[in-house]
Motif scaffolding. Structure first.
Motif, PDB file in Angstrom:
ATOM      1  N   LEU A 106      18.771  49.620  33.233  1.00  0.00           N
ATOM      2  CA  LEU A 106      19.853  48.653  33.376  1.00  0.00           C
ATOM      3  C   LEU A 106      21.224  49.318  33.467  1.00  0.00           C
ATOM      4  N   SER A 107      22.087  48.701  34.248  1.00  0.00           N
ATOM      5  CA  SER A 107      23.442  49.188  34.449  1.00  0.00           C
ATOM      6  C   SER A 107      24.384  48.615  33.399  1.00  0.00           C
ATOM      7  N   PRO A 116      29.420  54.834  22.286  1.00  0.00           N
ATOM      8  CA  PRO A 116      29.698  53.516  21.696  1.00  0.00           C
ATOM      9  C   PRO A 116      29.365  52.366  22.649  1.00  0.00           C
ATOM     10  N   ILE A 117      29.594  52.576  23.942  1.00  0.00           N
ATOM     11  CA  ILE A 117      29.258  51.551  24.935  1.00  0.00           C
ATOM     12  C   ILE A 117      27.751  51.349  24.977  1.00  0.00           C
ATOM     13  N   LEU A 134      29.538  58.557  34.611  1.00  0.00           N
ATOM     14  CA  LEU A 134      29.977  59.244  33.399  1.00  0.00           C
ATOM     15  C   LEU A 134      28.878  59.166  32.351  1.00  0.00           C
ATOM     16  N   SER A 135      28.518  60.345  31.812  1.00  0.00           N
ATOM     17  CA  SER A 135      27.519  60.419  30.751  1.00  0.00           C
ATOM     18  C   SER A 135      28.065  61.267  29.613  1.00  0.00           C
ATOM     19  N   GLY A 136      27.264  61.415  28.550  1.00  0.00           N
ATOM     20  CA  GLY A 136      27.682  62.241  27.427  1.00  0.00           C
ATOM     21  C   GLY A 136      28.261  61.429  26.280  1.00  0.00           C
ATOM     22  N   PRO A 137      28.733  62.112  25.229  1.00  0.00           N
ATOM     23  CA  PRO A 137      29.209  61.433  24.019  1.00  0.00           C
ATOM     24  C   PRO A 137      30.278  60.386  24.263  1.00  0.00           C
ATOM     25  N   VAL A 152      28.149  55.179  33.236  1.00  0.00           N
ATOM     26  CA  VAL A 152      29.287  54.286  33.452  1.00  0.00           C
ATOM     27  C   VAL A 152      30.117  54.832  34.614  1.00  0.00           C
ATOM     28  N   MET A 153      30.523  53.980  35.533  1.00  0.00           N
ATOM     29  CA  MET A 153      31.278  54.439  36.696  1.00  0.00           C
ATOM     30  C   MET A 153      32.639  55.001  36.290  1.00  0.00           C
TER      31      MET A 153
END
Length: 320
Positions: A169-170, A225-226, A218-221, A197-198
């Motif tokens: 899922l996006s 939270p999202i 965008l990935s990573g720490p 996340v774009m």
């Protein structure tokens, strides 16, 4: 006291660990085998690189860029095509080490169906439907941001395979819970929450986007939270149907993984962390086991969905 178990049942598949290595981060299962000490056995499952009907060269460079507490990528689903993956790559994998999960991508529903059909006639353990890739210009996120379209893709894939289906899922949509419900009703056996996340980055010297595709995932720490919130939201829907979730997004430590499990994830995805610590998985496994022992929990499954924000999960896999 007997040591706590990290094993779990995921859609009828036995995972020896709650960790799943995420698509695009370990190639086709061989990317980290050259690293001394790395073992596929440290993960309950490995999601292979996104695979399309025909070969893809991917996006123009730059395709990867490090950001504060994260990474942008816009690879563009570079891959040799499903025939090469099924005929030449899958036979090289050791299916006794872990569970291997295909990642299916497409520009049209017919593409998704054909790639799913090819993987159905293969030794692959499960199939992840990637309807949320943010860095290709057709397909991908166009399907994943609209619940009705997501359901059409899932239903079409469901019709051509009996293998477990996991829908990715996006986060880039209005109501992820509504999308999750549509995908479950269309036949998804599990959900992966979330994709990247774009985002974008700009070179202030050239005044141009750093990523050749302009935008990337965008990935990573930075996105943890999202992702954690989205897992919590999706669990509200998934637990009613006994649907398991792979929680993913910024997991770099045992504490990160524990947060996702408590929020409602049955398994946890590790991706970006592998780029700077290829041996992070055994550390996460040990940390989870230590936590279970300290809290007198017999199994990692006892932890799933135990946040006081909602009742405990009632099941780990789809009924029936």
């Amino acid at each position: 006291m007997t040591a706590a178990s990290l094993a779990l049942d995921f859609c009828g598949l036995k995972f020896d660990s709650p960790i799943v290595l995420l698509s695009g981060c370990v190639g086709f299962g061989e990317e980290y085998t050259r690293v001394e000490g790395f073992s596929n056995r440290d993960a309950g499952g490995i999601v292979l690189k996104g695979t399309t009907r025909e070969p893809r060269l991917g996006n123009p460079p730059h395709r990867v860029y490090e950001t504060p507490m994260g990474m942008l990528n816009a690879i563009g689903l570079q891959n040799p095509g499903v025939d090469q993956v099924v005929n030449r790559i899958l036979p090289t994998l050791d299916f006794s080490e872990t569970r291997f999960i295909a990642n299916v991508c497409g520009s049209t529903i017919d593409d998704y169906v054909e790639v799913t059909r090819r993987f159905d006639d293969s030794p692959i353990d499960a199939i992840e439907i990637n309807i949320s890739c943010p860095n290709i210009k057709e397909g991908g996120v166009q399907f994943g941001n609209f619940p009705e379209m997501s359901a059409r893709v899932v239903a079409a894939c469901r019709a051509v395979t009996k293998k477990p289906l996991i829908t990715k899922l996006s986060p880039n949509q209005t109501d992820i819970r509504e999308n999750a419900r549509h995908c479950i009703e269309a036949g998804s056996d599990a959900l992966a929450v979330i994709n990247t996340v774009m985002g974008m980055a700009i070179d202030v010297n050239t005044r141009r986007p750093v990523i050749g595709n302009i935008q990337g995932g965008l990935s990573g720490p930075a996105i943890k939270p999202i992702a954690l919130l989205k897992v919590h939201q999706v669990h509200e829907v998934a637990r009613k149907h006994n649907i398991p979730i792979i929680g993913q997004g910024g997991i770099c430590s045992a504490n990160d993984a524990l947060e996702f499990l408590i929020a409602g994830a049955t398994a946890v995805g590790v991706g970006t962390a592998l780029f700077y610590d290829p041996l992070v998985c055994p550390k996460i496994n040990r940390g989870i086991a230590d936590y279970l022992a300290r809290h007198n929990l017999r199994s990692v499954t006892d932890l799933v969905g135990t946040s006081s924000a909602h009742p405990p999960a009632t099941g780990l896999s789809k009924a029936g």
